[in-house]
Write an enzyme that holds these catalytic residues in place. Sequence first.
Site, mmCIF file in Angstrom:
data_model
loop_
_atom_site.group_PDB
_atom_site.id
_atom_site.type_symbol
_atom_site.label_atom_id
_atom_site.label_comp_id
_atom_site.label_asym_id
_atom_site.label_seq_id
_atom_site.Cartn_x
_atom_site.Cartn_y
_atom_site.Cartn_z
ATOM 1 N N ASP A 49 0.829 -1.214 0.000
ATOM 2 C CA ASP A 49 0.000 0.000 0.000
ATOM 3 C C ASP A 49 0.861 1.262 0.000
ATOM 4 O OD1 ASP A 49 -2.263 -1.537 -0.010
ATOM 5 O OD2 ASP A 49 -3.114 -0.732 1.844
ATOM 6 N N ASN A 93 -4.587 -2.043 -4.496
ATOM 7 C CA ASN A 93 -5.847 -2.111 -3.740
ATOM 8 C C ASN A 93 -5.737 -1.232 -2.490
ATOM 9 O OD1 ASN A 93 -8.423 -2.811 -3.076
ATOM 10 N ND2 ASN A 93 -7.968 -4.940 -2.519
ATOM 11 N N ASP A 315 -11.145 -2.939 11.157
ATOM 12 C CA ASP A 315 -10.058 -3.843 10.736
ATOM 13 C C ASP A 315 -9.708 -4.843 11.840
ATOM 14 O OD1 ASP A 315 -10.126 -2.311 8.481
ATOM 15 O OD2 ASP A 315 -8.148 -1.413 8.722
ATOM 16 N N GLU A 343 -11.137 -5.448 1.127
ATOM 17 C CA GLU A 343 -10.298 -6.225 0.212
ATOM 18 C C GLU A 343 -11.079 -7.361 -0.459
ATOM 19 O OE1 GLU A 343 -9.430 -4.446 2.510
ATOM 20 O OE2 GLU A 343 -7.273 -4.143 2.706
ATOM 21 N N HIS A 388 -5.083 -9.621 3.048
ATOM 22 C CA HIS A 388 -4.052 -9.758 4.080
ATOM 23 C C HIS A 388 -4.621 -10.127 5.444
ATOM 24 C CE1 HIS A 388 -4.617 -5.216 5.107
ATOM 25 N NE2 HIS A 388 -5.601 -5.597 4.318
ATOM 26 N N ARG A 389 -5.767 -9.510 5.798
ATOM 27 C CA ARG A 389 -6.297 -9.757 7.151
ATOM 28 C C ARG A 389 -6.895 -11.163 7.289
ATOM 29 N NH1 ARG A 389 -5.003 -5.227 9.323
ATOM 30 N NH2 ARG A 389 -5.287 -3.338 8.117
ATOM 31 N N LYS A 414 0.161 -6.615 1.533
ATOM 32 C CA LYS A 414 -0.553 -5.319 1.472
ATOM 33 C C LYS A 414 -0.154 -4.411 2.632
ATOM 34 C CE LYS A 414 -5.138 -3.352 0.600
ATOM 35 N NZ LYS A 414 -5.365 -2.305 1.583
HETATM 36 O O1 LIG Z 1 -8.612 5.931 6.757
HETATM 37 C C1 LIG Z 1 -7.985 4.871 6.916
HETATM 38 O O2 LIG Z 1 -6.744 4.856 7.064
HETATM 39 C C2 LIG Z 1 -8.738 3.606 6.953
HETATM 40 C C3 LIG Z 1 -10.094 3.613 7.188
HETATM 41 C C4 LIG Z 1 -10.905 2.382 7.322
HETATM 42 O O3 LIG Z 1 -11.713 2.267 6.170
HETATM 43 P P1 LIG Z 1 -13.300 2.689 6.131
HETATM 44 O O4 LIG Z 1 -13.409 4.096 6.534
HETATM 45 O O5 LIG Z 1 -13.613 2.445 4.696
HETATM 46 O O6 LIG Z 1 -14.009 1.764 7.075
HETATM 47 C C5 LIG Z 1 -10.030 1.128 7.457
HETATM 48 O O7 LIG Z 1 -10.789 -0.023 7.247
HETATM 49 C C6 LIG Z 1 -8.870 1.157 6.476
HETATM 50 O O8 LIG Z 1 -8.080 0.006 6.599
HETATM 51 C C7 LIG Z 1 -7.987 2.336 6.739
HETATM 52 C C1 LIG Z 2 -9.662 -2.008 4.511
HETATM 53 C C2 LIG Z 2 -8.338 -2.015 4.455
HETATM 54 O O1 LIG Z 2 -7.590 -1.342 3.538
HETATM 55 P P1 LIG Z 2 -7.824 -0.042 2.635
HETATM 56 O O2 LIG Z 2 -6.903 0.997 3.199
HETATM 57 O O3 LIG Z 2 -7.430 -0.457 1.258
HETATM 58 O O4 LIG Z 2 -9.265 0.378 2.736
HETATM 59 C C3 LIG Z 2 -7.541 -2.829 5.411
HETATM 60 O O5 LIG Z 2 -6.300 -2.650 5.476
HETATM 61 O O6 LIG Z 2 -8.101 -3.659 6.146
#
Ligand SMILES: O=C(O)C1=C[C@@H](OP(=O)(O)O)[C@@H](O)[C@H](O)C1
Ligand SMILES: C=C(OP(=O)(O)O)C(=O)O
Length: 428
Positions: A49, A93, A315, A343, A388-389, A414
């Site tokens: 990422d 992703n 998460d 994901e 990944h999770r 990721k």
């Molecule tokens: O802003 C961020 O860093 C994130 C927000 C969350 O997503 P959502 O807001 O779509 O739930 C989380 O699931 C993602 O892994 C990271």
């Molecule tokens: C939802 C996730 O990733 P993203 O930042 O791509 O939304 C994650 O890391 O669980």
Amino acid sequence: MEQLRLTPTPHLAGTIKLPGSKSISNRTLLLAALSSGTTLVRDLLDSDDIRHMLAALGLLGVKVEQLGNSRDFRVQGVGGEFPVKSADLFLGNAGTAFRPLTAALALMQGNYQLSGVARMHERPIGDLVDALRAAGAEISYRGNPGYPPLAIGPASLRAGEVIPVKGNVSSQFLTALLMALPLTGETVTIEVVGELISKPYIEITLNLMARFGVQVERQGWQRFVIPGGQHYISPGEVHVEGDASSASYFLAAGALAGGPVRVEGVGNNSIQGDVKFADTLRQMGVAITMGDNWIEASASGKLKAIDVDLNHIPDAAMTIAIAALAADGTTTLRNIESWRVKETDRLSAMATELRKVGATVEEGQDYIRITPPAQLLADAEIDTYDDHRMAMCFSLVSLLGVPVVINDPKCVAKTFPDYFEVLATLHD
Ligand SMILES: O=C(O)C1=C[C@@H](OP(=O)(O)O)[C@@H](O)[C@H](O)C1
Ligand SMILES: C=C(OP(=O)(O)O)C(=O)O
């Protein structure tokens, strides 16, 4: 297909140093790039990422230098405007790259194409595009309406508008608007329509924006006013704290396999909402201790089944679904509909794979209810759905007395490429 078989490990203890936070790494890189001045970003996460964000910034003309082999990077800010006005960006992703870059590029008066892996093209972005269009952005869908890939053209910005954004699909849309709209120099009001999910991620955004000199006035979670005339200014140095979502797997390991397991890099001083995962483990009866920069978990008897709303930690909530396998009854995780657009469809994937180890699972539109079996099934072959999770969560089944097979384990790249190696450093 690559497979990883994990043999049963009834007792684990030890200390691990967490990799940097994904959410903080990608926000800091973008803010450092957009600011005036040079920023030393220390302990940046090394994962797919982050590589996508770094590659995109490079193509946009931002100079980023890695200091030797360290995870310290020097970012030369461009003072609010990317020098490159036309680029084709591939963002894998990475939601934390795709959503904020969409908003920033929509204000750059250039022509940009943004795409990702097939799954990214199934992850919604329509609410963000609608909000940006209300601000005068020129964005079109190159595939299905409401989803990437996107084409961005020069905007005709409308000053003084109230920008509405829906908050019930992803908080990353609000994060993206908050980070990008100060670039207009105008006073902007963002109004969240409906309930905002994943709220603690907005706190991370506001905290980091403030470090780069931009203040936001807020009325609860509904209205955010960015006073005009503000510019991002480098604070000189930003240290990336450890990843609190990654911490969840090790804390759960301490809870499931005796422990104590200590994670270093997050604690009382963390700005990440996912440190609250420790509170949920505590509710399950796990012994948790915490310092400013560490958290430790150890088992204290059988885990208690719980019924909890986990909207604030979407998460780390997946890790609770695995801890539920060791609980004394049925555990219900609620208000997690956003799992469906991450994901993979995580509600469906989690239900399918938990059944493979023998659990009884009820999958609702926004909840999952898990009852552990009397005896877990050995050698279940767990599909990971390029998530990944899913891989990291199901590795923990090996701490419950049975071997487990993880299909395509490299999907951990990721956010945590050496997850399995780090897990193996915990000892009996
Ligand atoms: O802003 C961020 O860093 C994130 C927000 C969350 O997503 P959502 O807001 O779509 O739930 C989380 O699931 C993602 O892994 C990271
Ligand atoms: C939802 C996730 O990733 P993203 O930042 O791509 O939304 C994650 O890391 O669980």
